[in-house]
Design a protein around this motif. Structure first.
Motif, mmCIF file in Angstrom:
data_model
loop_
_atom_site.group_PDB
_atom_site.id
_atom_site.type_symbol
_atom_site.label_atom_id
_atom_site.label_comp_id
_atom_site.label_asym_id
_atom_site.label_seq_id
_atom_site.Cartn_x
_atom_site.Cartn_y
_atom_site.Cartn_z
ATOM 1 N N GLU A 69 0.821 -1.212 0.000
ATOM 2 C CA GLU A 69 0.000 0.000 0.000
ATOM 3 C C GLU A 69 0.856 1.263 0.000
ATOM 4 O OE1 GLU A 69 -2.528 -0.704 3.355
ATOM 5 O OE2 GLU A 69 -3.731 -2.172 2.254
ATOM 6 N N ASP A 70 2.151 1.116 0.323
ATOM 7 C CA ASP A 70 3.060 2.261 0.307
ATOM 8 C C ASP A 70 3.691 2.500 -1.060
ATOM 9 O OD1 ASP A 70 2.601 2.888 2.978
ATOM 10 O OD2 ASP A 70 4.190 1.533 3.667
ATOM 11 N N LEU A 71 3.440 1.618 -2.031
ATOM 12 C CA LEU A 71 3.964 1.826 -3.379
ATOM 13 C C LEU A 71 3.291 3.052 -3.977
ATOM 14 C CD1 LEU A 71 3.997 -1.867 -4.634
ATOM 15 C CD2 LEU A 71 5.990 -0.463 -4.044
ATOM 16 N N ASP A 72 4.092 3.958 -4.526
ATOM 17 C CA ASP A 72 3.596 5.251 -4.986
ATOM 18 C C ASP A 72 4.139 5.535 -6.381
ATOM 19 O OD1 ASP A 72 3.067 7.957 -5.437
ATOM 20 O OD2 ASP A 72 3.560 8.540 -3.384
ATOM 21 N N PRO A 73 3.262 5.845 -7.347
ATOM 22 C CA PRO A 73 3.736 6.171 -8.695
ATOM 23 C C PRO A 73 4.711 7.353 -8.742
ATOM 24 C CG PRO A 73 1.374 5.823 -8.711
ATOM 25 C CD PRO A 73 1.802 5.830 -7.276
ATOM 26 N N ALA A 74 4.727 8.169 -7.709
ATOM 27 C CA ALA A 74 5.655 9.301 -7.671
ATOM 28 C C ALA A 74 7.081 8.858 -7.337
ATOM 29 C CB ALA A 74 5.176 10.339 -6.661
ATOM 30 N N ASP A 75 7.217 7.639 -6.851
ATOM 31 C CA ASP A 75 8.534 7.097 -6.501
ATOM 32 C C ASP A 75 9.081 6.251 -7.644
ATOM 33 O OD1 ASP A 75 8.223 8.167 -3.946
ATOM 34 O OD2 ASP A 75 7.462 6.287 -3.112
ATOM 35 N N PHE A 76 10.398 6.173 -7.724
ATOM 36 C CA PHE A 76 11.039 5.219 -8.628
ATOM 37 C C PHE A 76 11.420 4.019 -7.782
ATOM 38 C CE2 PHE A 76 14.577 3.273 -10.890
ATOM 39 C CZ PHE A 76 14.007 3.118 -12.148
ATOM 40 N N LEU A 77 10.974 2.847 -8.178
ATOM 41 C CA LEU A 77 11.140 1.631 -7.399
ATOM 42 C C LEU A 77 12.269 0.781 -7.971
ATOM 43 C CD1 LEU A 77 9.936 -0.227 -5.158
ATOM 44 C CD2 LEU A 77 8.384 -1.119 -6.921
ATOM 45 N N ILE A 78 13.144 0.332 -7.096
ATOM 46 C CA ILE A 78 14.194 -0.608 -7.480
ATOM 47 C C ILE A 78 13.997 -1.868 -6.650
ATOM 48 C CG2 ILE A 78 16.667 -1.076 -7.532
ATOM 49 C CD1 ILE A 78 17.082 1.955 -7.889
ATOM 50 N N ILE A 79 13.921 -2.992 -7.348
ATOM 51 C CA ILE A 79 13.762 -4.288 -6.697
ATOM 52 C C ILE A 79 15.091 -5.030 -6.776
ATOM 53 C CG2 ILE A 79 12.599 -6.534 -6.794
ATOM 54 C CD1 ILE A 79 10.689 -4.294 -5.991
ATOM 55 N N VAL A 80 15.557 -5.502 -5.635
ATOM 56 C CA VAL A 80 16.746 -6.352 -5.563
ATOM 57 C C VAL A 80 16.263 -7.663 -4.942
ATOM 58 C CG1 VAL A 80 19.067 -6.644 -4.627
ATOM 59 C CG2 VAL A 80 18.246 -4.338 -5.224
ATOM 60 N N CYS A 81 16.358 -8.748 -5.706
ATOM 61 C CA CYS A 81 15.785 -10.004 -5.216
ATOM 62 C C CYS A 81 16.654 -11.190 -5.606
ATOM 63 C CB CYS A 81 14.381 -10.182 -5.781
ATOM 64 S SG CYS A 81 13.463 -11.550 -5.042
ATOM 65 N N SER A 82 16.893 -12.047 -4.646
ATOM 66 C CA SER A 82 17.639 -13.272 -4.912
ATOM 67 C C SER A 82 16.669 -14.391 -5.268
ATOM 68 C CB SER A 82 18.477 -13.652 -3.686
ATOM 69 O OG SER A 82 17.637 -13.957 -2.591
ATOM 70 N N THR A 83 17.245 -15.532 -5.590
ATOM 71 C CA THR A 83 16.479 -16.734 -5.880
ATOM 72 C C THR A 83 16.905 -17.780 -4.863
ATOM 73 O OG1 THR A 83 16.436 -16.188 -8.222
ATOM 74 C CG2 THR A 83 15.955 -18.475 -7.638
ATOM 75 N N TYR A 84 15.951 -18.527 -4.373
ATOM 76 C CA TYR A 84 16.242 -19.509 -3.337
ATOM 77 C C TYR A 84 15.748 -20.882 -3.779
ATOM 78 C CZ TYR A 84 16.603 -21.591 1.286
ATOM 79 O OH TYR A 84 16.931 -22.401 2.348
ATOM 80 N N GLY A 85 16.440 -21.910 -3.346
ATOM 81 C CA GLY A 85 16.001 -23.276 -3.613
ATOM 82 C C GLY A 85 15.909 -23.577 -5.093
ATOM 83 N N GLU A 86 14.787 -24.090 -5.502
ATOM 84 C CA GLU A 86 14.557 -24.502 -6.888
ATOM 85 C C GLU A 86 13.871 -23.403 -7.686
ATOM 86 O OE1 GLU A 86 15.636 -27.495 -8.143
ATOM 87 O OE2 GLU A 86 16.575 -27.740 -6.173
ATOM 88 N N GLY A 87 14.327 -22.156 -7.533
ATOM 89 C CA GLY A 87 13.760 -21.051 -8.290
ATOM 90 C C GLY A 87 12.668 -20.303 -7.568
ATOM 91 N N GLU A 88 12.629 -20.447 -6.237
ATOM 92 C CA GLU A 88 11.594 -19.767 -5.465
ATOM 93 C C GLU A 88 12.080 -18.412 -4.968
ATOM 94 O OE1 GLU A 88 12.361 -23.082 -3.832
ATOM 95 O OE2 GLU A 88 11.123 -24.033 -5.346
ATOM 96 N N LEU A 89 11.139 -17.686 -4.407
ATOM 97 C CA LEU A 89 11.467 -16.423 -3.756
ATOM 98 C C LEU A 89 12.205 -16.695 -2.455
ATOM 99 C CD1 LEU A 89 8.092 -14.495 -4.115
ATOM 100 C CD2 LEU A 89 10.251 -13.954 -5.268
ATOM 101 N N PRO A 90 13.107 -15.797 -2.078
ATOM 102 C CA PRO A 90 13.722 -15.926 -0.757
ATOM 103 C C PRO A 90 12.678 -15.602 0.305
ATOM 104 C CG PRO A 90 14.342 -13.844 -1.748
ATOM 105 C CD PRO A 90 13.582 -14.610 -2.798
ATOM 106 N N SER A 91 12.895 -16.075 1.512
ATOM 107 C CA SER A 91 11.911 -15.844 2.583
ATOM 108 C C SER A 91 11.662 -14.360 2.808
ATOM 109 C CB SER A 91 12.363 -16.521 3.876
ATOM 110 O OG SER A 91 13.612 -16.031 4.294
ATOM 111 N N GLY A 92 12.656 -13.518 2.574
ATOM 112 C CA GLY A 92 12.487 -12.080 2.772
ATOM 113 C C GLY A 92 11.563 -11.419 1.768
#
Length: 153
Positions: A42-65
């Motif tokens: 809900e805090d995502l705002d079109p006025a902001d520029f968003l950068i996503i940094v994300c690892s991959t865990y296990g067999e191609g899943e999202l990390p717990s974070g």
């Protein structure tokens, strides 16, 4: 324009990468860094520029974070029209087809709700000799042009 850097990590490498990106962008901006597990969609705002940094865990899943953020995107289904984001993924090419899949999962979820990905999707390979923070700093130089809104100036 604010720069919001969200990282989703299992081992902490994404936080280091987020810091490296922030250091580059801090020359002309005041980036904020958040753990995805502690950030509300809900805090995502079109006025902001968003950068996503994300690892991959296990067999191609999202990390717990990154899981709580991804689940909230699915549950809330926010309208993210106008949100622009860039993506830096971490993975290991020894995993073949699932290499850097965590970042792709988040990107797909954001795009499905109207957000637009800009710039090159960086894909760090843990099997390479390149340090993730070094690649992140180089990549950040290349996305500076996207940080300002299209109608700026």
């Amino acid at each position: 324009m604010s720069v919001v850097i969200l990282y989703g990590t299992e081992t902490g490498n994404c936080e280091l990468v987020a810091d490296a990106i922030s250091d580059v962008l801090a020359v002309n901006h005041d980036p904020s860094i958040y753990d995805m597990s502690e950030y509300s969609v809900e805090d995502l705002d079109p006025a902001d520029f968003l950068i996503i940094v994300c690892s991959t865990y296990g067999e191609g899943e999202l990390p717990s974070g990154a899981e709580p953020f991804a689940e909230e995107l699915d549950d809330v289904e926010p309208d993210l029209t106008g949100v622009r984001f860039a993506l830096f993924g971490l993975g290991d090419s020894v995993y073949g087809e699932t290499f850097n899949h965590g970042g792709e999962i988040i990107a797909e979820k954001l795009a499905a709700r109207g957000a637009v990905q800009v710039g090159v999707h960086a894909r760090h390979d843990n099997s390479s000799a390149v340090k993730p923070a070094a690649l992140a700093a180089e990549w950040a130089e290349g996305i500076i042009e996207f940080v300002e809104p299209v109608n700026a100036g």
